[in-house]
Design a protein around this motif. Structure first.
Motif, mmCIF file in Angstrom:
data_model
loop_
_atom_site.group_PDB
_atom_site.id
_atom_site.type_symbol
_atom_site.label_atom_id
_atom_site.label_comp_id
_atom_site.label_asym_id
_atom_site.label_seq_id
_atom_site.Cartn_x
_atom_site.Cartn_y
_atom_site.Cartn_z
ATOM 1 N N UNK A 189 0.827 -1.210 0.000
ATOM 2 C CA UNK A 189 0.000 0.000 0.000
ATOM 3 C C UNK A 189 0.861 1.261 0.000
ATOM 4 N N UNK A 190 2.003 1.196 0.684
ATOM 5 C CA UNK A 190 2.886 2.356 0.767
ATOM 6 C C UNK A 190 3.781 2.507 -0.464
ATOM 7 N N UNK A 191 3.761 1.505 -1.356
ATOM 8 C CA UNK A 191 4.634 1.541 -2.512
ATOM 9 C C UNK A 191 6.079 1.285 -2.167
ATOM 10 N N UNK A 192 6.323 0.683 -0.990
ATOM 11 C CA UNK A 192 7.694 0.392 -0.547
ATOM 12 C C UNK A 192 8.130 -0.971 -1.083
ATOM 13 N N UNK A 193 9.406 -1.082 -1.389
ATOM 14 C CA UNK A 193 9.985 -2.372 -1.764
ATOM 15 C C UNK A 193 10.327 -3.153 -0.502
ATOM 16 N N UNK A 194 10.176 -4.473 -0.559
ATOM 17 C CA UNK A 194 10.446 -5.329 0.592
ATOM 18 C C UNK A 194 11.407 -6.438 0.207
ATOM 19 N N UNK A 195 12.533 -6.511 0.899
ATOM 20 C CA UNK A 195 13.455 -7.640 0.784
ATOM 21 C C UNK A 195 13.328 -8.457 2.058
ATOM 22 N N UNK A 196 12.818 -9.680 1.922
ATOM 23 C CA UNK A 196 12.522 -10.540 3.058
ATOM 24 C C UNK A 196 13.483 -11.722 3.079
#
Length: 222
Positions: A189-196
């Motif tokens: 929703x925030x348009x953030x990229x996520x590296x998990x």
């Protein structure tokens, strides 16, 4: 737009037995709004790569870009500035400040980044199921609640890039699934990229893309 770009990252450490290569010419990219799971056995270099992406460790060779900014061209102060403003970190250990309430912990990173917004923090707390816990302290919370606070603290600063190292590792499977659901939903929703970073193929399958490390190199996932 690229949120994270790693070019030919190489890293080794000196040990009592000699020098050990942990990463060997690893390259990957992450688009804004994309979630990428990084999997691999213990010792494959996952956490080292995440720390390098955050500017917490320096590679022996290679380049790191967060958006257009070249971390490898920065000093310690520049990397710290970038982490405050653009990069959010979530770890397996919750790393909450025990002397601060839930409300104060949630707003802590945003204040450091100069992005304090009490209304946004309150809305985020409600989304994370923490609305009734704002005046409690970390020791009064369950593990799942503490991890939700850690996620909220990260997202309250509105980072462009979220780096999460085994964020559900200390939680039971059901709670871990709930926490991951929230993290994926809120970052998207925030348009953030996520590296998990995760050991779990099941959790990795829920991300948009997957990269697998084997002996310090990208390899096909099993």
């Amino acid at each position: 737009m690229k949120a994270l770009t790693l070019y030919d990252i190489t890293k080794s450490f000196e040990t009592a037995e000699g020098r050990v290569e942990v990463l060997n010419a690893v390259s990957l990219g992450l688009e804004a709004g994309q979630s990428l799971a990084l999997t691999g056995e213990s010792g494959s270099g996952k956490s080292t790569l995440l720390h390098i992406a955050a500017g917490l460790e320096q590679p022996d060779a290679g380049r790191i870009f967060v958006g257009p900014e070249d971390l490898t061209a920065m000093g310690d102060a520049g990397r710290a500035r970038l982490r405050r403003g653009q990069v959010g970190l979530i770890f397996q250990q919750f790393n909450l400040i025990p002397s601060l309430s839930v409300a104060a912990n949630l707003g802590f990173q945003a204040r450091l980044a100069g992005k304090a917004d009490d209304g946004f923090v309150t809305d985020l707390a409600q989304r994370l199921g923490l609305g009734g816990l704002m005046q409690r302290y970390p020791e009064q919370l369950s593990g799942g609640q503490q991890q939700r606070v850690a996620i909220g603290r990260c997202l309250a600063a509105r980072p462009a890039l979220v780096l999460a190292d085994e964020p559900t590792g200390n939680l039971d499977e059901a709670t871990g699934d709930q926490v991951l659901d929230l993290m994926l939903q809120l970052t998207a929703e925030a348009g953030a990229a996520l590296l998990l970073v995760t050991h779990s193929p099941r959790l990795a399958a829920r991300c948009d893309a997957r990269a697998h490390l084997r002996a310090g190199q990208l390899a096909e996932a099993p």
